[in-house]
Design an enzyme around this catalytic site. Structure first.
Site, PDB file in Angstrom:
ATOM      1  N   ASN A 334      37.534  38.087  35.456  1.00 61.24           N
ATOM      2  CA  ASN A 334      37.430  38.058  36.912  1.00 61.24           C
ATOM      3  C   ASN A 334      36.199  38.786  37.430  1.00 61.24           C
ATOM      4  O   ASN A 334      35.600  38.380  38.423  1.00 61.24           O
ATOM      5  CB  ASN A 334      38.680  38.682  37.529  1.00 61.24           C
ATOM      6  N   ASP A 473      43.752  39.941  32.140  1.00 63.89           N
ATOM      7  CA  ASP A 473      43.635  40.889  33.246  1.00 63.89           C
ATOM      8  C   ASP A 473      43.485  40.147  34.578  1.00 63.89           C
ATOM      9  O   ASP A 473      42.857  39.095  34.651  1.00 63.89           O
ATOM     10  CB  ASP A 473      42.417  41.783  32.998  1.00 63.89           C
ATOM     11  N   HIS A 477      43.621  36.453  40.206  1.00 61.91           N
ATOM     12  CA  HIS A 477      42.314  36.435  40.850  1.00 61.91           C
ATOM     13  C   HIS A 477      41.343  35.453  40.183  1.00 61.91           C
ATOM     14  O   HIS A 477      40.150  35.464  40.478  1.00 61.91           O
ATOM     15  CB  HIS A 477      41.720  37.844  40.853  1.00 61.91           C
ATOM     16  N   GLU A 516      48.647  39.442  33.529  1.00 68.57           N
ATOM     17  CA  GLU A 516      48.899  40.494  34.519  1.00 68.57           C
ATOM     18  C   GLU A 516      48.757  39.870  35.904  1.00 68.57           C
ATOM     19  O   GLU A 516      47.656  39.564  36.351  1.00 68.57           O
ATOM     20  CB  GLU A 516      47.901  41.642  34.360  1.00 68.57           C
TER      21      GLU A 516
END
Length: 704
Positions: A334, A473, A477, A516
């Site tokens: 991201n 992670d 997003h 996540e």
């Protein structure tokens, strides 16, 4: 001061000789004349010569070492005795260390005289302990168990006449009249972990994953020579946001420890090369904040030298696989890391103000009236050179000249102000200027989309090193289709690696990916249609303290989790009680009995579970200034494993090993058999496990 209260602990402390950055005091506890563990290192400021250290009763060795000369660069002369309050001459390239015997535990001051090459040890007076605030435990009633045998109905799981073993105590009993009678082991908190006496451990199943998660820099230091890569500095204060020295070699040295917890997967914070310098830590900028945590990548194709080498990683994979432990790579696509003074200097990005006379690298420090935020004064954020010499506007969003401004939705916002990769772009681009100019980068200079570059960089570690899984992670997003592309590429890469490794230690489980999605509770949604096998379950931590008070109260949750997870082969969750981005379970009440009580309710959850390093040993919060999350990333508490914590650790090990033996725990059918005592079973094919909770143990202090 760093305290150690166990002879099994090891303590090493950095200090200076001629070169402060490369020398270290080595203070080694001995047990039966033998050193117990590899060193743990704690960097100190260059001008420190006096150190107050807590020593337990016992024997120790002390010497001054460095990375460039002798094993005992400065040590004792032959036969030299250690006396307190006397200057002890130090011999260059000595044949051995000083031998110290501590008869009464307490603080000892080490005073190093650099000019005289001498060391003086002096006992310090005992201080009255400061009061520690502790919250009152939740007011939840539960049955007590005071040591009596328990009559257990087992007929629905084990046949009449069958021998059944309590894995915790090792005791066995024969089924008679559909029951057995056994006494839980002392320290078990009234727990029986029952299996057939002839049971052989079941095969690994990702649905029964026990993931050990650690912050690489804070776990164990196996190589002190790499602690200050790129000129990274200690701050000489609380070291809240500095590198502490943990590395891959430190993890390798403790793989047996991780295996002993029943862990069958290891998730490490990212190991790739991070931004070289610091930013300001906390709202007030009270400390320098380096990328010790691994989430501010600079070059995804290289390991950060603070963490180790390619050879270290190959060794880690090999040694972990030999122990049945799979490696989970923390995949961050991201965002990249902030711009720091050191990076702008190292890569000659022409945006620095050269006329200030202040250091333009990691040696910069605030002066009177400044905070760490003032390093920004040395950077010209209005310069057009950002577009042509840094990541470039085709790669990231940011509030810089020529760059696309961040958006307001999940995919286009700049998380925590970090440069946001334009992963939705269909434009083919070459390397960003920063990496194109980086001589040692492995990044492919060919043109492809930003997302394709990022996916290639992550998958490299699978194809080249045999990584078994991704922890994705900030999954919400990034566009979902990117995660599917990443998963598919990783599956192919792992097949390639295994094809070249015909003896890959028997690890043949499919590539696995857990996401996540911050604050996501346990339920199945569209993420599972885009490559995810599991999502981190954020809901359990909020309930964990209350549920720890009485395991009987877990029944509703156990039944729901088992029904939702194990009735759907395409759904799983990864539950936790502590993490680097929320809080530590132990920190709220600081109660060792509660830390013991949560072990069984947590480790016996259906689905996957994630231990955060130190859950098993009640690791306390570290210093955090005005940024609470930094406290959750304290150094692993190898140095405070006193008898109570050793007993706690043994308890977590027993339950974790039982879970690892039985895939039915995480992946099987759940059935309550009895309310008092609380008895339930888990079954998966021929795998049968039965768990008994007789009540909270009235006294669970370890035997003296």
């Amino acid at each position: 001061m760093h305290r150690t209260s166990s002879l099994a602990a090891l303590f090493c402390l950095l200090v200076s000789a001629d070169n402060h950055a490369s020398s270290q005091w080595v203070i080694q506890p001995l047990h039966d004349g033998q050193a117990m563990q590899p060193p743990t290192l704690y960097p100190l400021a260059d001008d420190q010569a006096q150190h107050d250290i807590y020593f337990d009763k016992g024997r120790y060795q002390i010497h001054l070492a460095d990375a460039q000369t002798c094993a005992y660069a400065w040590g004792a002369s032959e036969g030299q005795r250690v006396r307190f309050n006397q200057a002890l001459p130090m011999i260059a390239c000595a044949t051995g260390p000083f031998e110290l015997r501590v008869r009464v535990a307490g603080n000892i001051r080490l005073d190093y005289d650099r000019g005289q090459r001498s060391l003086t040890l002096s006992l310090l007076p005992k201080k009255s302990p400061s009061p520690v605030f502790r919250r009152a435990l939740p007011q939840i009633t539960c049955a007590d168990w005071s040591g009596e045998p328990v009559r257990v109905p087992v007929g629905s799981v084990f046949a009449e006449g069958e021998w059944v073993t309590d894995f915790y105590s090792g005791l066995s009993a024969q089924v008679s009249g559909g029951h057995i009678r056994l006494t839980p082991a002392r320290g078990s908190n009234g727990l029986l972990l029952l299996e057939a006496a002839d049971f052989q451990a079941s095969a690994f199943n990702w649905d029964n994953a026990t993931v050990y998660f650690l912050v690489t820099d804070r776990f164990a230091n196996g190589d002190p020579t790499n602690d200050h890569s790129f000129g990274r500095q200690a701050d000489g204060q609380d070291e809240i946001g500095t590198f502490h020295g943990g590395d891959i070699k430190g993890i390798i040295a403790r793989l047996d420890y991780i295996q002993s917890l029943g862990a069958n997967a290891l998730w490490m914070t990212p190991l790739v090369e991070q931004v070289h310098g610091f930013v300001a830590g906390g709202q007030a900028g009270t400390f320098p904040f380096y990328a010790y945590h691994g989430y501010w990548a600079l070059d995804y194709t290289k390991l950060d030298p603070n963490f180790g080498t390619d050879e270290d990683l190959r060794t880690l994979v090999t040694q972990a696989h030999r122990r049945g432990i799979r490696l989970i790579w923390d995949a961050v696509i991201n965002h990249t890391g902030y711009a720091t003074l050191q990076d702008l200097s190292d890569f000659q990005v022409p945006v620095l103000r050269q006329s200030t006379g202040r250091p333009l690298d990691n040696h910069w420090q605030p002066v009177a009236g400044e905070s760490w935020h003032n390093y920004h004064d040395l950077i010209d954020y209005s310069s057009p050179n950002w577009a042509t010499h840094w990541w470039g506007p085709d790669w990231v969003r940011g509030t810089l000249p020529g760059y696309q401004a961040p958006g307001a939705d999940d995919q286009t916002l700049a998380l925590a102000g970090l440069p946001d990769f334009i992963t939705e772009s269909s434009q083919s681009v070459g390397l960003p200027p920063l990496l194109a100019a980086k001589a040692d980068s492995r990044a492919d200079p060919g043109t492809k989309t930003v997302a394709e570059h990022l996916i290639d960089w992550q998958v490299y570690w699978v194809r080249e090193f045999g990584i078994d899984a991704f922890r994705s992670d900030t999954a919400k997003h990034v566009e979902l289709e990117r995660w599917q592309q990443l998963k598919s590429a990783a599956e192919s890469a792992l097949q390639d690696w295994r094809g070249e490794q015909p003896t890959a230690q028997g690890i043949d489980s499919p590539f696995w990916m857990v996401g996540e999605v911050f604050d996501h509770p346990l339920y199945k949604d569209y993420y599972y249609d885009f490559g995810f096998d599991s999502l981190i379950n954020f809901e359990f931590q909020d309930q964990a303290h209350d549920l720890a008070m009485c395991m009987t109260d877990m029944e509703g949750l156990y039944q729901r989790y088992a029904t939702e997870i194990n009735n759907d082969s395409g759904f799983n969750g990864l539950s936790y009680i502590s993490s680097h981005d929320t809080t530590l379970f132990y920190a709220k009440y600081q109660d060792l009995d509660l830390q013991r009580r949560i072990a069984a309710p947590f480790l016996l959850l259906p689905g996957g579970v994630q231990l955060y390093y130190g859950d098993e040993s009640a690791r306390p919060l570290g210093s955090y200034g005005d940024d609470f999350h930094q406290g959750t990333r304290s150094d692993m508490n190898w140095l405070t494993l006193d008898p109570e914590r050793q007993s706690l650790l043994a308890h977590w090990r027993k339950i974790g090993q039982f879970r690892n033996r039985h895939s039915a725990i995480g992946a099987g059918h759940h059935q309550q058999i009895s309310r008092e005592p609380y008895v339930f079973s888990r079954k998966l094919g021929d795998d049968r496990a039965l768990i008994v909770f007789a009540g909270n143990e009235i006294s669970i202090k370890p035997a003296q």
